[in-house]
Design an enzyme around this catalytic site. Structure first.
Site, PDB file in Angstrom:
ATOM      1  N   HIS A   1     -22.645 -11.347   0.465  1.00 29.78           N
ATOM      2  CA  HIS A   1     -23.414 -12.164   1.400  1.00 29.78           C
ATOM      3  C   HIS A   1     -24.861 -12.191   0.922  1.00 29.78           C
ATOM      4  O   HIS A   1     -25.563 -11.174   0.988  1.00 29.78           O
ATOM      5  CB  HIS A   1     -23.331 -11.590   2.813  1.00 29.78           C
TER       6      HIS A   1
ATOM      7  N   ASP B   1     -18.428  -6.635  -0.140  1.00 31.88           N
ATOM      8  CA  ASP B   1     -18.775  -7.150   1.188  1.00 31.88           C
ATOM      9  C   ASP B   1     -20.231  -6.794   1.506  1.00 31.88           C
ATOM     10  O   ASP B   1     -20.568  -6.408   2.624  1.00 31.88           O
ATOM     11  CB  ASP B   1     -17.839  -6.612   2.269  1.00 31.88           C
TER      12      ASP B   1
END
Length: 428
Positions: free
Chosen positions: A58, A303
């Site tokens: 992200h 992640d």
């Protein structure tokens, strides 16, 4: 430009050798003459691996540049040994069209530290109501080949089936955030003894496992490629094994934090440990490590989820889920998989470079360390240790669950197509 890496051990095997890199390609391996004007990197017997690939990052740009940017996230990736990352679609605006995905691709190229591959959203606005412009994104400059609504599940089975069927014509993969939303309403932590004792609303393992089972069946019938994001439960491992034995084109990733950390961390009530899916039990972590070694779980993905202090340093229920991962991933893999004998360094290359590159359709990454191959490489000191300090990481945010931990394995150099992007803890 020429670079010579002197005294490296490819995959940690054999005697140290020299690696000559010219014009972004490995030119020779063995005893090489140093060309005039070449840059020399003294590896001192360190381990040479193909550059890491992260399927799940992200980067927050566009929209939340107060927490991370493509510049800062690329720096964190390069320092962590990565040469390619996949930037998830839950930005603002959502990456559900080629205008956004092409922008992310161009920004990554401008920064130039790692190849930033945008992940396209499966549904418009991540709302799960209608398919996004998958074909347009695939045909755009970014040539998107991974689609995901990560952060939320594509819960509608008919919509998921259509996405899988459509993806086959694009040679793409649908990456699912496996969470049945009706089973996790108000959930705050893994449903188990710890959550019950501490008063957290429980998050059942079946919320993940039921979606994985459903989607494996849909992918099998569509002859499509499915990728399962952040596997966290023992039951999901069983479902994946069953699906692969049936010939399903399914791959899966596990995060470093699910390999190392457990719901015992909830004792502190510190929201730095809040993540989606939640930290599970020690038994789950043990089975995930075994599944990664066996290949039932294909690869490690970070992640990496940076958050601003106002979104993380608050009461548990209000805190955003997620934690940093790019600069600590290798060290956690060394701690959980290499030091325990579950993986050797070739195994590390498999789960952190080769398999994720295959899943993401990256032809130039995850390649063998051989003459003629692209020089996307990572040099690792396997004997060094370092202490994690969130404030010292390259990310704008500092929400690392490993604060103050002493971890093994240090990336000493990263090369992207023969250009040094990071060296001795600094961006080049």
């Amino acid at each position: 430009m020429s670079i010579v890496i002197k005294g490296a051990r490819p995959y940690g095997e054999g005697e140290p050798v020299d690696v000559l890199i010219e014009d972004g390609v490995i030119a020779a391996i063995g005893e090489v003459n140093v060309p005039e004007g070449a840059e020399v990197v003294d590896a001192k017997g360190q381990v040479l691996l193909p550059g890491f690939v992260d399927l799940h990052t992200h980067l927050r740009e566009p929209g939340r540049e107060d927490t991370e940017t493509i510049d800062s996230g690329s720096a964190a990736a390069a320092l962590g040994g990565y040469t390619a990352v996949f930037a998830m679609a839950n930005t603002d605006p959502v990456a559900d069209n080629s205008l956004v995905t092409d922008h992310v691709w161009r920004r990554g190229q401008e920064v130039g530290l790692v190849d930033v591959h945008p992940v396209g959203a499966v549904t418009v606005g991540l709302k799960g109501e209608k398919l996004a412009e998958l074909g347009t994104m695939a045909k755009g400059t970014a040539a998107v080949r991974v689609f995901s609504d990560d952060g939320v599940c594509v819960a509608d089975p008919l919509l998921m089936r259509r996405a899988l069927e459509y993806s086959t014509a694009l040679d793409a993969v649908i990456a699912q955030h496996a969470e049945e939303p009706r089973l996790t309403v108000g959930a705050q932590a893994h449903e188990g003894e710890q959550a019950s004792r501490l008063g957290y609303p429980g998050w059942p393992a079946s919320a993940e496992e039921s979606i994985v089972a459903r989607d494996c069946l849909l992918a099998l019938h569509a002859n499509a490629r499915l990728h399962v994001c952040h596997v966290s439960t023992s039951g999901t491992v069983d479902v994946l094994r069953w699906a692969k034995e049936r010939g399903t084109k399914v791959s899966a990733e596990v995060t470093p934090h699910h390999l190392l950390l457990t719901d015992d961390r909830l004792e502190t009530y510190d929201p730095v440990n809040k993540v989606n899916p939640p930290l599970r039990t020690g038994g789950d972590a043990e089975k995930l490590r075994a599944a990664l070694a066996e290949g039932v779980v294909d690869c490690v993905a970070t992640d990496h989820a940076p958050h601003a202090p106002q979104d993380k340093d608050t009461e548990w229920a209000a805190a955003r889920p997620g934690m940093l991962g790019l600069q600590t991933a290798l060290s956690v893999v060394v701690e959980t998989m290499v030091k325990t004998g579950l993986l050797d360094w070739r195994g590390v290359a498999r789960v952190m470079s080769e398999r994720p590159a295959e899943v993401g359709n990256l032809a130039g990454h995850g390649r063998p360390i051989e003459a003629g191959e692209p020089a996307n490489l990572t040099l690792v000191d396997p004997d060094a240790e370092w202490t994690v300090r969130g404030a010292e990481l390259a990310s704008i945010a500092a929400n690392t669950p490993y604060e103050g931990m002493r971890l093994p394995g240090v990336v000493t150099a990263t090369l992207l197509r023969g250009r040094i992007t990071a060296r001795e803890g600094k961006i080049c």
